[in-house]
Design an enzyme around this catalytic site. Structure first.
Site, PDB file in Angstrom:
ATOM      1  CG  MET A  69     103.489   4.294 -28.661  1.00 57.06           C
ATOM      2  SD  MET A  69     102.557   5.297 -27.310  1.00 57.06           S
ATOM      3  CE  MET A  69     102.336   2.979 -26.613  1.00 57.06           C
ATOM      4  CE  LYS A  85     101.172  10.664 -36.677  1.00 60.67           C
ATOM      5  NZ  LYS A  85     101.276   9.397 -36.470  1.00 60.67           N
ATOM      6  CB  THR A 123      99.404   5.089 -38.585  1.00 65.26           C
ATOM      7  OG1 THR A 123     101.096   6.077 -37.596  1.00 65.26           O
ATOM      8  CG2 THR A 123      98.654   5.657 -36.637  1.00 65.26           C
ATOM      9  CG  HIS A 143     100.184  13.447 -34.061  1.00 62.56           C
ATOM     10  ND1 HIS A 143      98.871  14.383 -34.559  1.00 62.56           N
ATOM     11  CD2 HIS A 143     100.034  12.684 -32.761  1.00 62.56           C
ATOM     12  CE1 HIS A 143      97.801  13.277 -34.433  1.00 62.56           C
ATOM     13  NE2 HIS A 143      98.157  12.152 -33.186  1.00 62.56           N
TER      14      HIS A 143
END
Length: 270
Positions: free
Chosen positions: A17, A163, A104, A159
């Site tokens: 990201m 992750k 998260t 995902h």
């Protein structure tokens, strides 16, 4: 003029990201990249960001000193880890910079510290920054309110294999929306996982299942299963750029807001 555009700092800049955010902010005509942060000891620290990414120099040196970076920014975009995010929240508040949090896996103690920071600065926190997912959250709330507890609710998410948290932040957003639609706290009706002889499903509970594999960007299904019929709401993300665009939109939106904690529904006017 370029100098009048809001300055953005990206934390965890070497991650998936982080790199996507660098590209998104760099391509924007509404913001400018003014800083890049990585953890202490990371190979990128002290290097030009562009060269560290395998390209041409950008004139921005990657730092492990977030306070120094935040001091010259109007917004911080943060997709890192819970422990790092709560530290960034305090520093962003000190700098009076908008803190956009896509991290998260946050626990109640992390959320308390973020809420404390939001008393002094704008915090926009969401388990998912995409327009489509936030529309799905709204639809989930409304469908859950329309269907009684005879309709079982299951949330299935998928995902990529890297992750580290499950269920995903988006799945939890959807679970919260479903619980709100039914007027009950999610903590009281959540079935996080099932294995072995579990017995029959409890009426009114909301179940979660997580799939991990390959390079899946993100897929979420909310299943309302009744007797003889099912309603399935689904969102499939195929490009991580949707999250980066949403995060930048939140950073820009936050410039005109008063200190407090907001989410993407606020940003999108939903």
């Amino acid at each position: 003029m370029t100098t009048e555009l809001p300055g953005i700092v990206i934390t965890g800049v070497s991650g998936r990201m982080g790199r996507m955010l660098v590209e998104t902010v760099g391509a924007s005509d509404k913001a400018r990249l003014v800083g890049a942060v990585e953890r202490k000891g990371h190979d990128w620290v002290g290097k030009d960001l562009g060269e560290a990414m395998g390209g041409s120099p950008k004139g921005i040196v990657v730092t492990d000193d977030p306070l120094e970076a935040f001091a010259k920014a109007q917004a911080v975009i943060d997709f890192t880890a819970p422990a790092a995010t709560v530290e960034f929240a305090a520093l962003a508040a000190q700098a009076r910079a908008v803190h956009v949090i896509g991290t998260t896996g946050l626990e109640p103690e992390h959320l308390e510290r973020i809420a404390a920071a939001a008393r002094h600065a704008v915090v926009v926190r969401a388990g998912n920054m995409s327009l489509g997912v936030n529309l799905l959250v709204q639809m989930t709330r409304k469908v859950a309110a329309a269907l009684d507890a005879d309709w079982d609710i299951e949330i299935v998410e998928a995902h990529h294999r890297m992750k580290v948290d499950a269920p995903s932040g988006t799945a939890l957003m959807l679970g919260e929306a479903a619980a709100e639609g039914r007027g009950v706290p999610l903590a009281e009706v959540r079935d996080a996982a099932r294995e072995g002889i579990t017995g029959a499903r409890e009426r009114g509970h909301i179940g979660f299942s997580a799939i991990r594999g390959g390079d899946i960007v993100g897929e979420h299904d909310v299943i309302f299963a009744g007797a003889g019929e099912r309603v399935i709401l689904r969102h499939v993300a195929t490009d991580r750029a949707i999250f980066a665009r949403g995060a930048l939109k939140a950073a820009l939106w936050g410039q005109d807001q008063k200190p407090g904690e907001y989410d993407m529904l606020d940003v999108l006017g939903l």
